[in-house]
Scaffold this active site. Structure first.
Site, short mmCIF file in Angstrom:
data_model
loop_
_atom_site.label_atom_id
_atom_site.label_comp_id
_atom_site.label_asym_id
_atom_site.label_seq_id
_atom_site.Cartn_x
_atom_site.Cartn_y
_atom_site.Cartn_z
N ILE A 206 -24.80 37.05 -12.92
CA ILE A 206 -24.46 36.25 -11.74
C ILE A 206 -25.46 36.54 -10.64
O ILE A 206 -25.83 35.70 -9.85
CB ILE A 206 -23.07 36.61 -11.17
CG1 ILE A 206 -21.99 36.59 -12.23
CG2 ILE A 206 -22.70 35.69 -10.03
CD1 ILE A 206 -20.66 37.15 -11.73
N GLU A 208 -27.99 39.97 -8.65
CA GLU A 208 -28.47 41.33 -8.66
C GLU A 208 -28.51 41.83 -7.22
O GLU A 208 -29.08 41.18 -6.35
CB GLU A 208 -29.87 41.35 -9.27
CG GLU A 208 -30.36 42.72 -9.59
CD GLU A 208 -31.69 42.68 -10.35
OE1 GLU A 208 -32.12 41.58 -10.72
OE2 GLU A 208 -32.26 43.75 -10.54
N GLY A 209 -27.85 42.93 -6.97
CA GLY A 209 -27.88 43.49 -5.62
C GLY A 209 -28.50 44.87 -5.66
O GLY A 209 -28.99 45.33 -6.69
N GLY A 210 -28.44 45.54 -4.52
CA GLY A 210 -29.03 46.86 -4.43
C GLY A 210 -28.36 47.88 -5.33
O GLY A 210 -28.94 48.90 -5.64
N TYR A 211 -27.12 47.63 -5.72
CA TYR A 211 -26.39 48.61 -6.52
C TYR A 211 -26.46 48.35 -8.01
O TYR A 211 -26.04 49.18 -8.80
CB TYR A 211 -24.92 48.64 -6.10
CG TYR A 211 -24.73 49.12 -4.70
CD1 TYR A 211 -25.04 50.42 -4.35
CD2 TYR A 211 -24.24 48.26 -3.72
CE1 TYR A 211 -24.88 50.87 -3.06
CE2 TYR A 211 -24.07 48.70 -2.42
CZ TYR A 211 -24.39 50.01 -2.10
OH TYR A 211 -24.22 50.44 -0.82
N ILE A 213 -26.79 45.17 -11.40
CA ILE A 213 -26.71 43.77 -11.83
C ILE A 213 -25.25 43.39 -12.00
O ILE A 213 -24.44 44.18 -12.49
CB ILE A 213 -27.47 43.61 -13.16
CG1 ILE A 213 -28.95 43.96 -12.95
CG2 ILE A 213 -27.34 42.19 -13.69
CD1 ILE A 213 -29.72 44.10 -14.23
N VAL A 214 -24.92 42.18 -11.59
CA VAL A 214 -23.55 41.70 -11.72
C VAL A 214 -23.49 40.65 -12.84
O VAL A 214 -24.29 39.70 -12.86
CB VAL A 214 -23.03 41.11 -10.40
CG1 VAL A 214 -21.57 40.69 -10.54
CG2 VAL A 214 -23.18 42.11 -9.26
N LYS A 228 -19.99 44.81 -12.36
CA LYS A 228 -21.18 45.37 -11.70
C LYS A 228 -21.62 46.61 -12.45
O LYS A 228 -20.90 47.59 -12.52
CB LYS A 228 -20.86 45.70 -10.24
CG LYS A 228 -22.08 46.06 -9.44
CD LYS A 228 -21.79 46.17 -7.96
CE LYS A 228 -21.69 44.81 -7.29
NZ LYS A 228 -21.64 44.89 -5.83
N ASP A 326 -21.94 46.90 5.28
CA ASP A 326 -22.92 45.88 4.89
C ASP A 326 -22.32 44.48 4.95
O ASP A 326 -22.41 43.70 4.00
CB ASP A 326 -23.45 46.20 3.49
CG ASP A 326 -24.82 45.59 3.24
OD1 ASP A 326 -25.40 45.05 4.20
OD2 ASP A 326 -25.31 45.64 2.10
N1 LIG Z 1 -16.45 39.49 -7.78
C1 LIG Z 1 -17.45 38.62 -7.83
N2 LIG Z 1 -17.25 37.36 -8.26
C2 LIG Z 1 -18.27 36.47 -8.31
N3 LIG Z 1 -19.53 36.74 -7.95
C3 LIG Z 1 -19.79 37.98 -7.51
C4 LIG Z 1 -18.78 38.99 -7.43
N4 LIG Z 1 -19.33 40.12 -6.95
C5 LIG Z 1 -20.63 39.84 -6.73
N5 LIG Z 1 -20.92 38.56 -7.07
C6 LIG Z 1 -22.22 37.90 -6.96
O1 LIG Z 1 -23.18 38.73 -7.56
C7 LIG Z 1 -24.37 38.72 -6.79
C8 LIG Z 1 -24.82 40.14 -6.56
O2 LIG Z 1 -23.84 40.82 -5.82
P1 LIG Z 1 -24.07 42.22 -5.17
O3 LIG Z 1 -22.89 42.51 -4.34
O4 LIG Z 1 -24.43 43.18 -6.22
O5 LIG Z 1 -25.38 41.99 -4.35
P2 LIG Z 1 -25.68 41.46 -2.89
O6 LIG Z 1 -24.43 41.46 -2.05
O7 LIG Z 1 -26.38 40.15 -3.04
O8 LIG Z 1 -26.68 42.54 -2.38
P3 LIG Z 1 -26.39 44.06 -1.95
O9 LIG Z 1 -25.11 44.51 -2.55
O10 LIG Z 1 -27.56 44.78 -2.48
O11 LIG Z 1 -26.35 44.07 -0.48
C9 LIG Z 1 -24.09 37.97 -5.51
O12 LIG Z 1 -24.72 36.71 -5.61
C10 LIG Z 1 -22.61 37.77 -5.47
O13 LIG Z 1 -22.31 36.49 -4.97
#
Ligand SMILES: Nc1ncnc2c1ncn2[C@@H]1O[C@H](COP(=O)(O)OP(=O)(O)OP(=O)(O)O)[C@@H](O)[C@H]1O
Length: 530
Positions: A206, A208-211, A213-214, A228, A326
């Protein structure tokens, strides 16, 4: 009759092909032609089936393609079915030579302009006391200082395809979990999560964030989940992880993304969340939605009030309280009814808990970070209030907190918005893609709340509970803000202090300008109320 015997004679004649009779040869040819036709038909069917499968996968990845939101229909914007707008999340990593550290682009005197709109700096300390610094610049680049010896990388080492059973991560072999449950949620096995994501397949990523891959996954009972896969978990004490996960797992609120469970196997650490099916706010505010946004003013206010409620619960409804750290539009997930769900809460705390491994995540995301947090690292819930104020400004204006593609006076959202309000042009800050303008009163209320939340003096920012009150209760808000203007705007302490400085979140305005801006708003408000 003679024709028949003539044909019979001809067909019975031997041919030069292995001395076979003509009718045998004709038979073979006809048979071969039939086989060929059947083969071509089956090829056509197979390619058609593959195409359908691909389409299904795509529509599962973007569930909004299936149906329009009921709210959109209610608001009369149902002509087109909106799909979740894409925003590139690709991060390229730039490895930095330790002997030539990259200068911090946030420093005011840095000679090169920061090329991107978002910057996050993360500082971590290893058990050996060596610091590791990541600087994310915008969505496209991450600068990574070298890690501890032998480390795989945060955002660099682990392959996208995720872990596989039997893998060794960071040298730790996969083990069967000793304890099956923590008393809440669910302890998922790696195999379960692997199956739910089709082996952590790329098409189920879906984001990828700092923590980490989702992934999107479908469990055996057909529940959709977001998984995650935490990076950088080597050495993270299992006990600490469990304690933190337990703390976060017990948090339940309709405006907070629910943590359903986790997976701890070997060095793998995964968090399993409820799946929120309509993308995130950043995508809807800044993605390609055409000339008119499906986010009407009412939807936007519903999103901001819901977000405020989720934050109030974290700040005021839990003991010990949780500071999100954040708050930003990409962390506000939306369901099909546009209800907001704050994600990532506690995760910073979760990762920060292992003191010997990660000390503190010093900063959140550039543009959203409260000045006092950016400059001293001192963190309390008022820093979340600041980020919330920025989020509110972003929702009102449809602009990113820092946008280098804009003319100089408009790069910084807070600065620009304050200038606009001071120049009595509150309407000028509205997102041009809003299908309908709000009433001047509703706009002013939202702006007043936003301006109070970003007060450079953290003590003067309202608490989140108060923010909800101001956003929801008209009368109180207006009276309250007149009082606020009198108390703070005309106070000699504030008025005399030309406290204009450039802080690290890029906000160059001081107490005086905040108070003046508020006064401009409520002065203009008064005649309307009488
Ligand atoms: N529970 C969830 N349901 C649907 N999509 C999700 C869910 N959690 C995260 N995502 C999606 O996954 C992606 C990555 O999320 P994540 O929280 O890891 O990163 P981020 O918020 O973009 O960055 P960071 O956490 O590094 O500040 C985002 O596009 C977010 O919309």
């Amino acid at each position: 009759m003679s024709n028949y015997s003539f044909l019979n004679d001809k067909l019975s004649k031997k041919t030069s092909i292995f001395g076979l009779r003509l009718w045998v040869v004709v038979g073979i040819c006809v048979g071969a032609a039939i086989v060929l036709v059947l083969f071509l038909i089956s090829l056509w069917f197979t390619s058609k089936r593959n195409k359908t499968k691909k389409n299904n996968t795509a529509s599962q990845q973007q569930p909004t393609k299936l149906k329009a939101s009921p709210l959109i229909i209610l608001n009369g914007n149902s002509a087109t079915t909106p799909t979740i707008p894409n925003i590139s999340k690709e991060i390229q990593e730039i490895r930095v030579d330790p002997s030539h550290p990259t200068p911090d682009p946030k420093l005011p005197n840095h000679p090169d302009p920061v090329p991107e709109q978002e910057l996050a700096k993360e500082e971590e300390a290893s058990p050996l006391g060596r610091n590791r610094i990541h600087i994310e610049i915008g969505k496209d680049h991450r600068i990574s200082y070298p890690e501890r010896a032998g480390g795989s990388g945060h955002g660099s080492g682990e392959s996208r395809s995720g872990p596989r059973s039997g893998d060794q991560v960071g040298g730790a072999a996969m083990t069967v979990p000793e304890v099956s449950h923590l008393g809440w949620g669910h302890w998922y096995t790696l195999r379960e999560l692997e199956e739910s994501t089709n082996g952590f397949a790329d098409e189920n990523v879906i984001g990828e964030g700092g923590y980490g891959i989702v992934y999107r996954g479908v469990l055996d009972d057909n529940t959709y989940v977001a998984i995650k896969n935490l990076l950088n978990n080597r050495g993270q004490a299992e006990k600490e992880f469990k304690v933190e996960v337990e703390a976060i797992g017990r948090v339940r609120h309709k405006n907070l993304v629910r943590l359903l469970g986790y997976c701890v196997e070997g060095a793998h650490r995964m968090l399993v969340y409820e799946y929120v099916d309509n993308g995130n706010l950043e995508q809807w505010l800044h993605g390609d939605v055409g000339p008119y946004s499906p986010l009407t003013w009412d939807i936007r206010m519903n999103i901001i009030v819901g977000t405020a409620k989720g934050l109030t619960y974290l700040h005021e409804g839990l003991e010990p309280k949780v500071v999100h750290r954040d708050i930003k539009s990409s962390n506000i997930l939306l369901d099909k009814q546009w209800n907001p769900k704050v994600s990532d809460f506690g995760l910073a705390k979760l990762l920060g808990s292992e003191r010997s491994y990660v000390t503190t995540r010093v900063m959140g995301t550039f543009g959203y970070v409260a000045p006092e947090y950016a400059s001293t690292g001192m963190l309390n819930e008022r820093s979340d209030v600041y980020s919330f104020g920025i989020l509110l400004m972003e929702i009102i204006s449809g602009r990113s907190p820092v946008d280098y593609s804009r003319p100089p006076g408009e790069v910084n959202l807070v600065e620009w918005l304050k200038t606009m309000v001071t120049n009595r042009n509150a309407e000028g800050v509205l997102d041009p893609r809003l299908p309908e303008k709000p009433s001047p009163r509703a706009l002013k209320r939202a702006l007043l709340v936003a301006l109070r939340c970003v007060d450079p003096n953290a003590q003067k920012r309202p608490k989140m509970g108060h923010v909800i009150h101001m956003l929801e209760a008209d009368e109180f808000t207006l009276r309250d803000d007149r009082r606020f203007g009198r108390e703070h705007g005309r106070s000699p302490r504030d008025g005399l202090k030309p406290d204009k400085h450039v802080n690290e979140s890029g906000d160059s305005s001081g107490y005086e300008s905040t108070a003046q801006t508020n006064r401009s708003l409520w002065r203009k408000q008064e005649p309307e109320e009488q």
